[in-house]
Design a protein around this motif. Structure first.
Motif, PDB file in Angstrom:
ATOM      1  N   VAL A 252     -46.117   7.244  -9.210  1.00  0.00           N
ATOM      2  CA  VAL A 252     -46.009   8.558  -8.578  1.00  0.00           C
ATOM      3  C   VAL A 252     -45.314   8.427  -7.219  1.00  0.00           C
ATOM      4  O   VAL A 252     -44.462   9.247  -6.860  1.00  0.00           O
ATOM      5  N   GLU A 253     -45.648   7.388  -6.470  1.00  0.00           N
ATOM      6  CA  GLU A 253     -45.014   7.177  -5.164  1.00  0.00           C
ATOM      7  C   GLU A 253     -43.518   6.901  -5.296  1.00  0.00           C
ATOM      8  O   GLU A 253     -42.757   7.157  -4.367  1.00  0.00           O
ATOM      9  N   ARG A 254     -43.093   6.411  -6.451  1.00  0.00           N
ATOM     10  CA  ARG A 254     -41.655   6.185  -6.704  1.00  0.00           C
ATOM     11  C   ARG A 254     -40.980   7.433  -7.288  1.00  0.00           C
ATOM     12  O   ARG A 254     -39.812   7.397  -7.654  1.00  0.00           O
ATOM     13  N   GLY A 255     -41.730   8.520  -7.419  1.00  0.00           N
ATOM     14  CA  GLY A 255     -41.170   9.748  -7.963  1.00  0.00           C
ATOM     15  C   GLY A 255     -41.233   9.824  -9.482  1.00  0.00           C
ATOM     16  O   GLY A 255     -40.609  10.700 -10.092  1.00  0.00           O
ATOM     17  N   GLU A 256     -42.000   8.933 -10.104  1.00  0.00           N
ATOM     18  CA  GLU A 256     -42.151   8.921 -11.559  1.00  0.00           C
ATOM     19  C   GLU A 256     -43.469   9.585 -11.938  1.00  0.00           C
ATOM     20  O   GLU A 256     -44.378   9.707 -11.115  1.00  0.00           O
TER      21      GLU A 256
END
Length: 188
Positions: free
Chosen positions: A134-138
């Motif tokens: 989630v922190e990587r935008g996934e």
């Protein structure tokens, strides 16, 4: 509630019971063989994959379970070491293995049975909404790997987000009657 709160909508009418979410999570989090951070339930049955009704009018409904990342998590409130914590920046509830003593208080206090004590590791483990992803935008792995697209993830604290709009439109409900925890996962 945290300044931002992630949540998930699970559309049970779309779930086909394949358990891709369960197995993917297990592998991604490198869980011990006997530890699963989520599980699948066949609604109304004591065993999975049993149908309801009499032929030719049969049906089966699956419901995947995961941590509800509650606004007021019982696991956090009852953890004696502070290993269970709710992140203020996104509402994700996670366990810190360097502080956890594996006592199981979190598992006993959670009405959703989300934390699991990994005896082989001596710690409690739980779904963390795939925080690094989630922190990587996934998306969390259970969301992007679901072949039936039964899960929608997003920021439920934003009323204009896709997940918030769908939760309202579909009258999504928490898994259990309100337990005072304000769960961030809803089912329809």
């Amino acid at each position: 509630m945290a300044e931002k709160q992630y949540g998930m909508l699970v559309r049970t009418e779309r779930c086909v019971g394949c358990q891709t979410c369960v197995v993917g999570c297990h592998l991604l989090h490198e869980c011990p063989t006997d530890v699963y951070l989520g599980y699948l339930e066949t609604v109304g049955q004591s065993k999975n994959y049993l149908v309801t009704g009499t032929y030719p009018n049969v049906s089966v409904t699956f419901r995947p379970h995961l941590c509800n990342h509650c606004a007021s998590p019982a696991c956090v409130a009852n953890c004696p070491t502070g290993a269970m914590a709710k992140r203020e920046e996104d509402g994700i509830v996670e366990s810190d293995p360097s502080v956890c003593i594996g006592c199981g208080t979190c598992a006993k206090s959670c009405p959703y049975e989300a934390p699991v004590v990994a005896d082989a590791l001596g710690i409690a483990m739980k779904c963390d909404f795939c925080r690094p992803r989630v922190e990587r935008g996934e998306e969390p792995l259970c969301v992007c790997s679901c072949p039936a697209e039964a899960r929608i993830f997003g920021e439920i604290s934003d009323e204009t987000s896709e997940v918030s709009k769908l939760m309202a439109e579909l009258s999504a409900e928490p898994l259990l009657p309100e337990e005072g925890t304000e769960p961030s996962v809803r089912y329809c």
